[in-house]
Structure formats: C-alpha cells, structure tokens
Design a protein around this motif. Sequence first.
Motif, PDB file in Angstrom:
ATOM      1  N   THR A 106      32.054  25.476  62.607  1.00  0.00           N
ATOM      2  CA  THR A 106      31.391  25.942  63.496  1.00  0.00           C
ATOM      3  C   THR A 106      30.803  24.928  64.392  1.00  0.00           C
ATOM      4  O   THR A 106      30.526  23.646  64.472  1.00  0.00           O
ATOM      5  CB  THR A 106      30.594  27.267  62.546  1.00  0.00           C
ATOM      6  N   ASP A 107      29.971  25.582  65.704  1.00  0.00           N
ATOM      7  CA  ASP A 107      29.222  24.908  66.642  1.00  0.00           C
ATOM      8  C   ASP A 107      28.523  23.603  65.940  1.00  0.00           C
ATOM      9  O   ASP A 107      28.091  22.568  66.013  1.00  0.00           O
ATOM     10  CB  ASP A 107      27.703  25.833  66.996  1.00  0.00           C
ATOM     11  N   GLU A 108      27.498  24.543  64.727  1.00  0.00           N
ATOM     12  CA  GLU A 108      26.536  23.600  64.440  1.00  0.00           C
ATOM     13  C   GLU A 108      27.449  23.159  62.705  1.00  0.00           C
ATOM     14  O   GLU A 108      26.796  21.548  62.741  1.00  0.00           O
ATOM     15  CB  GLU A 108      25.431  24.447  63.478  1.00  0.00           C
ATOM     16  N   VAL A 109      28.276  23.477  62.290  1.00  0.00           N
ATOM     17  CA  VAL A 109      29.058  22.046  61.305  1.00  0.00           C
ATOM     18  C   VAL A 109      29.096  21.156  62.063  1.00  0.00           C
ATOM     19  O   VAL A 109      29.770  20.272  61.984  1.00  0.00           O
ATOM     20  CB  VAL A 109      30.162  22.886  60.860  1.00  0.00           C
ATOM     21  N   PHE A 110      30.265  21.080  63.319  1.00  0.00           N
ATOM     22  CA  PHE A 110      30.563  19.686  63.677  1.00  0.00           C
ATOM     23  C   PHE A 110      29.512  19.066  64.108  1.00  0.00           C
ATOM     24  O   PHE A 110      29.576  17.986  64.078  1.00  0.00           O
ATOM     25  CB  PHE A 110      31.339  20.635  65.730  1.00  0.00           C
ATOM     26  N   ALA A 111      28.487  19.974  64.758  1.00  0.00           N
ATOM     27  CA  ALA A 111      27.552  18.879  65.334  1.00  0.00           C
ATOM     28  C   ALA A 111      26.899  17.989  64.177  1.00  0.00           C
ATOM     29  O   ALA A 111      26.670  16.580  64.204  1.00  0.00           O
ATOM     30  CB  ALA A 111      26.187  20.087  65.691  1.00  0.00           C
ATOM     31  N   THR A 112      26.581  19.061  62.759  1.00  0.00           N
ATOM     32  CA  THR A 112      26.338  17.918  62.079  1.00  0.00           C
ATOM     33  C   THR A 112      27.196  16.944  61.315  1.00  0.00           C
ATOM     34  O   THR A 112      26.456  16.154  60.821  1.00  0.00           O
ATOM     35  CB  THR A 112      26.009  18.900  60.235  1.00  0.00           C
ATOM     36  N   ALA A 113      28.914  16.741  61.567  1.00  0.00           N
ATOM     37  CA  ALA A 113      29.327  16.106  61.452  1.00  0.00           C
ATOM     38  C   ALA A 113      29.553  15.027  61.771  1.00  0.00           C
ATOM     39  O   ALA A 113      29.792  13.981  61.902  1.00  0.00           O
ATOM     40  CB  ALA A 113      30.934  17.227  61.007  1.00  0.00           C
ATOM     41  N   LEU A 114      29.563  15.103  63.508  1.00  0.00           N
ATOM     42  CA  LEU A 114      30.157  14.286  63.845  1.00  0.00           C
ATOM     43  C   LEU A 114      28.405  14.026  64.074  1.00  0.00           C
ATOM     44  O   LEU A 114      28.832  12.382  64.054  1.00  0.00           O
ATOM     45  CB  LEU A 114      28.967  14.886  65.727  1.00  0.00           C
ATOM     46  N   ILE A 115      27.655  13.429  63.512  1.00  0.00           N
ATOM     47  CA  ILE A 115      26.172  13.139  63.450  1.00  0.00           C
ATOM     48  C   ILE A 115      26.277  12.057  61.921  1.00  0.00           C
ATOM     49  O   ILE A 115      26.174  11.055  61.823  1.00  0.00           O
ATOM     50  CB  ILE A 115      24.395  13.633  63.208  1.00  0.00           C
ATOM     51  N   ARG A 116      26.458  13.084  61.268  1.00  0.00           N
ATOM     52  CA  ARG A 116      26.665  12.202  59.054  1.00  0.00           C
ATOM     53  C   ARG A 116      27.640  11.695  58.617  1.00  0.00           C
ATOM     54  O   ARG A 116      27.904  11.046  57.651  1.00  0.00           O
ATOM     55  CB  ARG A 116      25.943  13.631  58.749  1.00  0.00           C
ATOM     56  N   MET A 117      29.226  12.508  59.444  1.00  0.00           N
ATOM     57  CA  MET A 117      30.587  12.345  59.152  1.00  0.00           C
ATOM     58  C   MET A 117      30.399  10.368  59.106  1.00  0.00           C
ATOM     59  O   MET A 117      31.405   9.793  58.414  1.00  0.00           O
ATOM     60  CB  MET A 117      31.219  12.754  59.692  1.00  0.00           C
ATOM     61  N   PRO A 118      30.561   9.760  59.561  1.00  0.00           N
ATOM     62  CA  PRO A 118      30.626   7.861  59.880  1.00  0.00           C
ATOM     63  C   PRO A 118      29.599   7.761  59.237  1.00  0.00           C
ATOM     64  O   PRO A 118      29.746   6.736  58.186  1.00  0.00           O
ATOM     65  CB  PRO A 118      29.616   7.790  61.403  1.00  0.00           C
ATOM     66  N   GLU A 119      28.632   8.524  57.981  1.00  0.00           N
ATOM     67  CA  GLU A 119      28.294   7.776  56.867  1.00  0.00           C
ATOM     68  C   GLU A 119      28.316   7.667  55.462  1.00  0.00           C
ATOM     69  O   GLU A 119      28.459   7.181  54.740  1.00  0.00           O
ATOM     70  CB  GLU A 119      26.321   8.500  56.939  1.00  0.00           C
ATOM     71  N   VAL A 120      29.737   8.493  55.645  1.00  0.00           N
ATOM     72  CA  VAL A 120      30.506   8.646  54.564  1.00  0.00           C
ATOM     73  C   VAL A 120      31.683   8.051  54.645  1.00  0.00           C
ATOM     74  O   VAL A 120      32.726   8.046  55.791  1.00  0.00           O
ATOM     75  CB  VAL A 120      31.115  10.576  55.058  1.00  0.00           C
TER      76      VAL A 120
END
Length: 231
Positions: A106-120
């Motif tokens: 979703t929009d919110e999952v995408f926005a969160t992943a865009l911010i947090r995924m580089p840390e994973v």
Amino acid sequence: MEKTVKQALLASLPIVTGYLPIAFAFGMAGVVNGLPGSLVVAMSVLIFAGGSQFVLLAAIHAGTAWYLVLGLCALMDVRHLLYGAVMVRQLPAGLRKQLMAAFTLTDEVFATALIRMPEVMMASRSSWLSWLGIFSYLSWVFGTILGAIAGVQLSKAIPLLAEAMPFALPALFVVLVQESFSPRHRMPVIVSIVVAGVLYLQGLTALALMAGALCGCCAVFVRGKLNDYAL
C-alpha cells in the motif's frame, strides 16, 4: 528470522496506529450505508486498497455500474505498478517472494519501506517487507471487523465520530512524509508535493494525488539511475 520479524513489527507500528481508526471508519461506513457486515469485511480481506475501498463503497451506495467502478479503482491504484518498480530494485531475486509482498504494498507500506529498507540486510529484505505488509494487512482487517460490529451503534451514539475518524488517513500521510524528509528522499517528496499542489490549486483534485505519486516515483527512479551512473 526472529530479528527480521521484530524489525518489521516495529516499523509497522505507525502504519498500524493509523490503519486501525481508518479501517474502523470504513467498516462503520459500510454497515451504516446498509451493506452486510460480512461483505464489508470481505472487501478489506480481498481488496486491501485503503482509499479505493471508500471509493468502491460510495460507488456501490450510488448504484454505479460495475465496469465503471472497476475502471475507477484500477485508475486510482495504477500507481502501485510504479511502487513495485522502485521496490524490486531493493529486493533480492525471487518472483514468489516479490509477488507475496506485492499484495500488501500500500501507499503507507511503500513509504515506510522506502525509509526503513536500507537499514535491513539484503538477504532479509523480502521477509522483512512481507512481514511489514502482513502486520499492516491484519490491522486493516481487524479495524474493519471492529467497525462493522460496532458501527451502527456508535454512529447513533456519536454522530461526529464517523466524520472525524477518516482524518486519520491524511494525518498518517503527514507523519510518513515527515519521516521521509531526509536528504536522501528530499527531491522525490518535494516533486510530489509541488506537482500535487499545483494540480490541486488548478481544481484538478482527482488527478492531483495520482500525478503527485507518479512524479515522485519517477523522481526516485531517476535518482537511482543517476546514482548508478555515478558509480
């Protein structure tokens, strides 16, 4: 695996906090408008499309032809193809895992992943994104169930509640945008805000959100290409 699930759970908390009241409002709106509670819940279980579900609910209530409803929802959600194009660049290969994550993007999952995924870590990203989506999905379905069960009684007892709760959606977007307003994502956010704002001021309110999201995704893609060439 346990660490990945914990990371995803913590990252999902802002989404879950925002989804519960929004989904509750959706469930409430559905039963107040005369739809069976089971149908309202089934929409959240099978569609999971946030704002599109409210549009679908309004269209059903207005008696709009099914093919027009289908076309309108498809037009609203075409931006998710761009979300997927951005996300797939940050995920390890594997079509099955990517398809599993696509349903909950979703929009919110995408926005969160865009911010947090580089840390994973790269090897854990598919699982992390899947769990992020699962937690968000479950909160949406649970909120809808609560709204469908208590909606009629609450709408009679507190008439303003049904009108106030959908404000959680724009409030959630504001929080996510604020979190993403870092040097790394500043350009896409500014591009989205400018494009959507100009179209909104021109009276093109229906187009503003889609065009802003499209241009923001394109900005992310272009930035990624420029970084690749720089390397």
